[in-house]
Design a protein around this motif. Sequence first.
Motif, short mmCIF file in Angstrom:
data_model
loop_
_atom_site.label_atom_id
_atom_site.label_comp_id
_atom_site.label_asym_id
_atom_site.label_seq_id
_atom_site.Cartn_x
_atom_site.Cartn_y
_atom_site.Cartn_z
N TYR A 1 0.89 -1.30 0.09
CA TYR A 1 0.17 -0.11 0.16
C TYR A 1 0.80 1.34 0.04
CZ TYR A 1 -3.74 3.37 1.20
OH TYR A 1 -4.45 4.48 1.19
N ALA A 2 2.23 1.11 0.55
CA ALA A 2 3.01 2.28 0.58
C ALA A 2 2.83 2.98 -0.69
CB ALA A 2 4.33 2.23 1.06
N PRO A 3 3.54 2.42 -1.91
CA PRO A 3 3.66 3.36 -3.04
C PRO A 3 2.25 3.98 -3.34
CG PRO A 3 4.53 1.34 -3.55
CD PRO A 3 3.75 1.25 -1.91
N ARG A 4 1.14 3.28 -3.01
CA ARG A 4 -0.25 3.78 -3.37
C ARG A 4 -0.58 5.13 -2.80
NH1 ARG A 4 -5.62 0.33 -3.33
NH2 ARG A 4 -7.00 2.21 -4.31
N GLU A 5 -0.27 4.95 -1.41
CA GLU A 5 -0.62 6.01 -0.49
C GLU A 5 0.44 7.19 -0.86
OE1 GLU A 5 0.69 5.57 3.68
OE2 GLU A 5 -1.29 6.59 4.38
N ALA A 6 1.62 7.12 -1.24
CA ALA A 6 2.66 8.07 -1.58
C ALA A 6 2.30 8.90 -2.97
CB ALA A 6 3.93 7.39 -1.87
N VAL A 7 1.69 8.02 -3.91
CA VAL A 7 1.35 8.84 -5.19
C VAL A 7 0.08 9.51 -5.15
CG1 VAL A 7 0.99 8.35 -7.42
CG2 VAL A 7 2.97 7.28 -6.67
N LEU A 8 -0.84 8.90 -4.17
CA LEU A 8 -2.09 9.50 -4.01
C LEU A 8 -1.90 10.86 -3.29
CD1 LEU A 8 -5.17 8.44 -4.40
CD2 LEU A 8 -5.01 7.94 -2.04
N SER A 9 -0.95 10.79 -2.59
CA SER A 9 -0.76 12.16 -1.73
C SER A 9 -0.19 13.10 -2.76
CB SER A 9 0.30 11.82 -0.62
OG SER A 9 -0.20 11.18 0.32
N THR A 10 0.30 12.93 -3.88
CA THR A 10 0.73 13.93 -4.94
C THR A 10 -0.59 14.79 -5.36
OG1 THR A 10 1.08 12.41 -6.98
CG2 THR A 10 2.71 12.67 -5.17
N GLY A 11 -1.73 14.16 -5.18
CA GLY A 11 -2.90 14.95 -5.93
C GLY A 11 -3.20 13.97 -7.36
N THR A 12 -3.10 12.83 -7.08
CA THR A 12 -3.64 11.94 -8.37
C THR A 12 -4.92 11.34 -8.38
OG1 THR A 12 -2.84 10.12 -7.52
CG2 THR A 12 -1.16 11.26 -8.90
N GLY A 13 -5.39 11.11 -9.39
CA GLY A 13 -6.88 10.48 -9.23
C GLY A 13 -6.72 8.92 -9.03
N LYS A 14 -7.97 8.34 -9.06
CA LYS A 14 -7.83 6.96 -8.40
C LYS A 14 -7.11 5.85 -9.70
CE LYS A 14 -10.63 2.95 -7.24
NZ LYS A 14 -11.79 2.48 -6.90
N TRP A 15 -7.53 6.29 -10.76
CA TRP A 15 -7.17 5.33 -11.87
C TRP A 15 -5.46 5.72 -12.36
CZ3 TRP A 15 -9.20 0.94 -12.05
CH2 TRP A 15 -10.47 0.96 -11.59
N GLN A 16 -5.07 6.98 -12.02
CA GLN A 16 -3.89 7.28 -12.26
C GLN A 16 -3.12 6.42 -11.31
OE1 GLN A 16 -3.96 11.60 -11.71
NE2 GLN A 16 -3.42 11.88 -13.82
N THR A 17 -3.43 6.59 -9.97
CA THR A 17 -2.67 5.80 -8.92
C THR A 17 -2.51 4.52 -8.90
OG1 THR A 17 -3.68 7.37 -7.58
CG2 THR A 17 -2.50 5.68 -6.42
N ILE A 18 -3.65 3.86 -9.68
CA ILE A 18 -3.73 2.23 -9.53
C ILE A 18 -2.55 2.09 -10.88
CG2 ILE A 18 -4.97 0.52 -10.60
CD1 ILE A 18 -7.26 1.44 -9.18
N LEU A 19 -2.91 2.71 -11.95
CA LEU A 19 -1.97 2.58 -13.09
C LEU A 19 -0.33 2.59 -12.91
CD1 LEU A 19 -2.29 1.33 -16.00
CD2 LEU A 19 -1.88 3.63 -16.71
N SER A 20 -0.17 3.69 -11.89
CA SER A 20 1.16 3.89 -11.64
C SER A 20 1.79 3.20 -10.46
CB SER A 20 1.59 5.55 -11.38
OG SER A 20 1.13 6.38 -12.26
N THR A 21 1.04 2.71 -9.49
CA THR A 21 1.44 1.96 -8.39
C THR A 21 1.18 0.34 -8.18
OG1 THR A 21 -0.19 2.51 -7.02
CG2 THR A 21 1.69 3.98 -7.01
N ILE A 22 -0.17 0.24 -8.78
CA ILE A 22 -0.32 -1.18 -8.71
C ILE A 22 0.11 -2.13 -9.81
CG2 ILE A 22 -2.62 -2.90 -8.54
CD1 ILE A 22 -3.86 -0.92 -6.62
N VAL A 23 -0.35 -1.53 -11.13
CA VAL A 23 0.02 -2.28 -12.34
C VAL A 23 1.49 -2.81 -12.29
CG1 VAL A 23 -0.21 -2.35 -14.94
CG2 VAL A 23 -1.85 -1.32 -13.40
#
Lengths: 564, 290
Positions: free
Chosen positions: A176-198
Amino acid sequence: MSGAHVEPLMQSRVARPVAPKNWRHPTLLAIFIGIVAATTWSWLYLDMTLLTLFGGLSDLGNLLAYMFPPIWDNFPEALRATIETIWMALIGTTLAVTLSIPLAFLAARNTTPHPIVFAVARAVITLTRAIPTLVLAAVFSISLGIGPFPGIIALGLHSIGMIGKLFTEAIENTDYAPREAVLSTGTGKWQTILSTIVPQISPSCIGTALYRLDINLRESAVLGFVGAGGVGFLIQTELRGIDYQRAISAVSVIFVTITLIEIVSTRLRASIIGDHLSMPKKLNARSQARVARDQRLINTAISTRRLTPPWVYERVLRTTAAATFVALLIAALITIEMPLLSAYKYGDDLVRSIGRLFPPNFTFAREEIIVGMLETTAIGFTATLLGLVLAIPFGILSARNIIIRRAVVSAARGILLLIRGLPELIVAVLFVAAMGLGPVPGTLALSLGTATFMAKLIGDALEEVQESPREGVSATGASRVQEFFSAVVPQALPNLVSQTLYMLDVNLRSSTVLGIVGGGGIGFLLLGSIRVLDEATVGAIIITIFVLVYAIELLGSFVRWMVE
Amino acid sequence: MQVSLPTRNAVANGADPLISLVGVSKRFPNGTLALDNVDLNIPRGQLLSLIGLSGSGKSTLMRHLNGLHRPTAGKVTVMGVEVSSASNRQLRGVRRNIGFVFQQFGLVGRATCLENVLTGALGRLSGPRYGVWSYPKKLRSEAFDHLERVGLVNQAYQRADTLSGGQMQRVAIARSLMQQPQIMLADEPVASLDPESSAQVLDLLLRVAVEEQMTVIVTLHQVELALGWATRIVGLRDGRVVLDRDATTLKQEDAMEVYQRVDKNLAQPSNIAQPSNIATEPAPLALREK
């Protein structure tokens, strides 16, 4: 000091602690007794005796004798059909992966948009898993006609069950750490998922897809039995026509193909999943040169501030693999003449052919359904038992940390690989040809398939045990056999119990289709009902199969949960 | 020992605060009261250090500032936006202006450093991106600049999981810089690092913060580290603000009070058994003068 030690020891002799009564034990015991009873009943129901088993072996010997000398005049036809089989597996798996990706994100606890969506997505994944590919193919061939399309669509839909499940687990296991970190930069849900989960799931997802491709190749080799394309039709025709000398060419072509593709895909999977950090650093001259070259490329890219990543070895490899896949897929689509543009029309046909199964009619063939299901269940239990008996020695022999002699391990693994080269249903066809119609040849074929699969699972489970308890036991002066039973078996047992239940689950599914090749069980009635277009009965049979398979799956996951 | 708080109001009376918390409480679904009626005003340009034990609510407070958590009661306002009740769109706007550095770095291990830094620009872009090539060249060049600034340009095309902890945290800082933030939050940025890397990372964090004139909040375990650079120290215990002082006038012993009180309780089990004792004491550290 010593007095203080003696005192509690004396006390412990008086009040010896009693093993705590765990509520789980009686439940597990009841399930265990139930399974033993069901297996015994199955054995008796099928009239299995050791004599039948060995009699079967001699029949098989006779069949092999009939096959020699082989006549190779239909080799080109066998090759063409095998290539069609490969293309079907490729398209079917791609279809399943494409459908599974969105489904998995909807079904994963950490990405699902809504609890209702979550429940629906999970239900779809479970439902597709419960209906065997061959059954789906047979049903679809009613509306789509004879040929590879119903087979491909059946492969695609059924594979969602496994691919979707494993993709969902991969998503749920991400950090979850990368997801939380990228979410904190002001991204949308799908941006975050593509950049950190994929990026986190892609290696394991590619591994899953390759593994499923292996399975689907075996599945599509037998789709011809219901007229859904591939090499199966050829094999069946030749065996039905007692043309044994010709049958061997088709059988050997598909055998060689499956074995080769398994070897390649195992290698490929190991290199994709194996994180380069955890891999042993075997710095031979070749890989040293490769590392040096990569470093040079990176240095140039950085000193010239190149804004595109340099072509390091890994990237070249990945791009080549992706390009090869796309090329193969295009070749497959062209060869099979997939009507991509009119796909909507087929979708309509599919929905209608599923619709015709409703309302199901349980009464018309009630007796046959009951007998067929009993036989199917009996085959499933018996094959699991026989398979397990065969698998245990092979599994132990193929574990590198138990057997010191590498030659033994390699030999055991080689034999397993060779047996896996023939799909269960093709083995069943051969056994039926040798021993005649009935549940016994079907059971034997299924046992053989179970044995190879189970042996691999046992081998893996044994290789995963920790070393320190083994050292501890060995240090007390135990022999190697003693050490195996007291330090290895207890560690691997929970895993093995759940794998055996999983195997039972798989075998019940497989035994529902054995009847299609005359190997006993409900499949015979199913195919018969499809042939006479009695779709209401087909619907009833499918629902019965679903209930049985789902019940066993629930039991399996309950026991897995209990043994942790 | 008593710690009075004359400076607190003085600080708060400054210009319109950039960040303000009014009566913020947070109770997690499992019943833990992580924040208990916290009031805090932080003006622009302040370098603030938040100290306290693990579980004292530091991380929770930080996550309230960018809306990763929403308070059970109270109001959080950041740059004029009420974060505690903001819509998702507003929240994204606020987050774009807040760099957040985490204890566990939050890098995608399998992606290259350059790619990780580029994710810091996602808030400025619309739509999902995957891979370096999917970002505009101008941003890639900018990401290079930021890597250069944190001294890791040579690792640009290296996978993030091949770096050491200190290097990973510097990549994470570069990612935050990519956002061009006005506020920098760092939650235990050096807790998983060795002393040498810790010093390097904190140094870097402060240098860029001063250069970019950012408002900075850093949570730390080590009081010495906090005293070294912060202009203001806020101590949390059990979700309450128990210390709020100008760092220049604060002695290390005073700051250690935030920790020592708990040690005393541990030594005297009777205090734990009767928590009311603590509440009825003349509240040496309690700062809410009601």
